[in-house]
Write a protein that holds these residues in place. Structure first.
Motif, PDB file in Angstrom:
ATOM      1  N   TYR A  87       0.739  -1.099  -0.089  1.00 51.66           N
ATOM      2  CA  TYR A  87      -0.118   0.047  -0.091  1.00 51.66           C
ATOM      3  C   TYR A  87       1.028   1.195  -0.015  1.00 51.66           C
ATOM      4  O   TYR A  87       1.623   1.496   0.794  1.00 51.66           O
ATOM      5  CB  TYR A  87      -0.836  -0.066   1.259  1.00 51.66           C
ATOM      6  N   GLU A 102      -6.809   7.808  -5.263  1.00 52.06           N
ATOM      7  CA  GLU A 102      -7.406   7.885  -4.040  1.00 52.06           C
ATOM      8  C   GLU A 102      -8.424   8.918  -3.873  1.00 52.06           C
ATOM      9  O   GLU A 102      -9.190   9.051  -2.910  1.00 52.06           O
ATOM     10  CB  GLU A 102      -6.326   7.786  -2.958  1.00 52.06           C
ATOM     11  N   SER A 114      -8.333   0.589 -10.954  1.00 56.14           N
ATOM     12  CA  SER A 114      -7.065   0.047 -11.178  1.00 56.14           C
ATOM     13  C   SER A 114      -6.412   0.044 -12.790  1.00 56.14           C
ATOM     14  O   SER A 114      -5.309   0.361 -12.932  1.00 56.14           O
ATOM     15  CB  SER A 114      -7.097  -1.536 -10.849  1.00 56.14           C
ATOM     16  N   HIS A 117      -5.517   3.736 -13.102  1.00 55.73           N
ATOM     17  CA  HIS A 117      -4.296   3.883 -12.261  1.00 55.73           C
ATOM     18  C   HIS A 117      -3.311   3.443 -13.064  1.00 55.73           C
ATOM     19  O   HIS A 117      -2.120   4.185 -13.391  1.00 55.73           O
ATOM     20  CB  HIS A 117      -4.296   2.983 -10.982  1.00 55.73           C
ATOM     21  N   THR A 141      -6.362  -0.565  -6.817  1.00 56.26           N
ATOM     22  CA  THR A 141      -6.923   0.077  -5.752  1.00 56.26           C
ATOM     23  C   THR A 141      -7.681  -0.957  -4.889  1.00 56.26           C
ATOM     24  O   THR A 141      -8.165  -1.975  -5.576  1.00 56.26           O
ATOM     25  CB  THR A 141      -7.769   1.008  -5.936  1.00 56.26           C
ATOM     26  N   LEU A 230     -10.340   5.530  -2.381  1.00 61.06           N
ATOM     27  CA  LEU A 230      -9.899   4.268  -2.875  1.00 61.06           C
ATOM     28  C   LEU A 230      -8.358   4.259  -2.431  1.00 61.06           C
ATOM     29  O   LEU A 230      -7.652   5.345  -2.192  1.00 61.06           O
ATOM     30  CB  LEU A 230      -9.794   4.244  -4.420  1.00 61.06           C
ATOM     31  N   SER A 232      -4.341   3.068  -2.867  1.00 59.72           N
ATOM     32  CA  SER A 232      -3.491   2.716  -4.157  1.00 59.72           C
ATOM     33  C   SER A 232      -2.387   1.530  -3.606  1.00 59.72           C
ATOM     34  O   SER A 232      -1.696   1.800  -2.476  1.00 59.72           O
ATOM     35  CB  SER A 232      -2.817   3.809  -4.524  1.00 59.72           C
TER      36      SER A 232
END
Length: 337
Positions: A87, A102, A114, A117, A141, A230, A232
């Motif tokens: 994390y 996030e 995700s 991301h 995430t 969220l 990461s």
């Protein structure tokens, strides 16, 4: 005849030995319980992909108990293990750009987030070097972070002064704005801390009602639409380990990583949230399902005013167009099918 038999045996032995030498075991460190979706679904699925893609030449071995999740980055960098995940919020000084995904009010599930991301990291953030020393092979995430409490609360204002376990990242800023007393600890410690009354609650996804058994100690949940944030995570390998493989195996592993791995991980954590909700309901947990437009929803939206700008200012030294990245991340996530 004996000579021929001996020669054949030697040849077979050399062949078997060469085959054994060609097989490589990738040691992967994990810090969550074996029953958690990351260990029950994500790693086994990816392991199968890797083994098939490399025709059995690379196999995965999961190892537990190697330390706090924040140390996983260093363990992989130093070659103690070959790969891991962690994390980003556990190492706040190093990872700032990852907080883009996030930010509150994204309104999507972990799979969509995700994928966004991963794409935005590669387009905008990778060049900033926050993951230097690591080969990033996936980003994902967890699902929407919600409020899990020992005792019921009826408004976010009721949280002021409460001892809340916060894992870092954007949830830390949210907790600060709520006026909670922040308590730091890795996620696997939350059950024990709740049980002993060290904390009053935790901000964490719904899946942990099941995977961390919070249904036994956090009997009151406020579930905001889309959650509060969220979280990461990065999945990463040791570059030297990767470089030590044959070129075809390096290519094979990367082909089953990246966006494919990121989407699968997000999907697994989404499924974990669904299972966590069912487990909580079956255990009689008091769950307040907040709807858009409800007083709690409005209270949270007001609380988050200015967070985008605060994030952009916090990463102004990273040398990237964070404003464009944040806008594009939201477009990608919200249009993901």
């Amino acid at each position: 005849m004996n000579f021929l038999k001996t020669a054949a045996a030697v040849t077979l032995g050399v062949s078997l030995s060469a085959g054994a030498m060609a097989e490589t075991t990738m040691r992967v460190a994990s810090w969550l319980p074996p029953t958690h979706p990351q260990n029950a679904v994500v790693w086994p699925t990816w392991s199968k992909w890797v083994e098939e893609a490399t025709e059995g030449r690379v196999k995965i071995a999961i190892e537990y108990g190697l330390g706090h999740p924040k140390t996983m980055f260093e363990l992989v960098e130093d070659g103690v293990v070959d790969a891991s995940f962690s994390y980003h919020g556990y190492v706040p000084g190093r990872f700032k750009l990852t907080q883009a995904v996030e930010q509150p009010l994204l309104g999507v599930d972990a799979e969509a987030a995700s994928v966004a991301h991963w794409r935005i990291f590669n387009k905008y953030f990778a060049k900033a070097g926050e993951h230097d020393g690591l080969e990033v092979i996936g980003l994902f995430t967890h699902g929407p972070g919600q409020i899990h409490m020992a005792d019921p609360v009826s408004s976010l204002a009721d949280l002021k002064g409460k001892k809340i376990r916060l894992g870092g990242g954007v949830q830390g800023e949210i907790g600060h704005r709520m006026g909670v007393t922040a308590v730091g600890a890795p996620a696997p410690k939350v059950y024990e801390m709740m049980q002993q009354g060290v904390i009053d609650g935790v901000f964490i996804p719904m899946g942990e009602q099941k995977s961390l058994r919070l249904k036994e100690v956090a009997k009151n949940v406020i579930a905001l639409p889309g959650g509060m944030y969220l979280g990461s995570f990065g999945i990463f390998m040791n570059p030297d380990f990767l470089a030590g493989l044959e070129a075809k195996d390096r290519a094979a592993i990367m082909a089953v990583s990246g966006e494919k791995l990121s989407a699968m991980a997000g999907r697994a954590w989404d499924a974990g949230d669904a299972a966590g909700l069912v487990a909580a309901q079956e255990a009689g947990v008091n769950i307040t399902m907040v709807k858009d437009g409800d007083a709690l929803s409005k209270e949270f939206k007001d609380l988050t005013n200015g967070m985008d700008q605060a994030f952009l200012e916090s990463v102004s030294d990273r040398g990237v167009d964070a404003k464009a990245a944040l806008a594009e991340l939201r477009d990608v996530a919200r249009s993901y099918k």
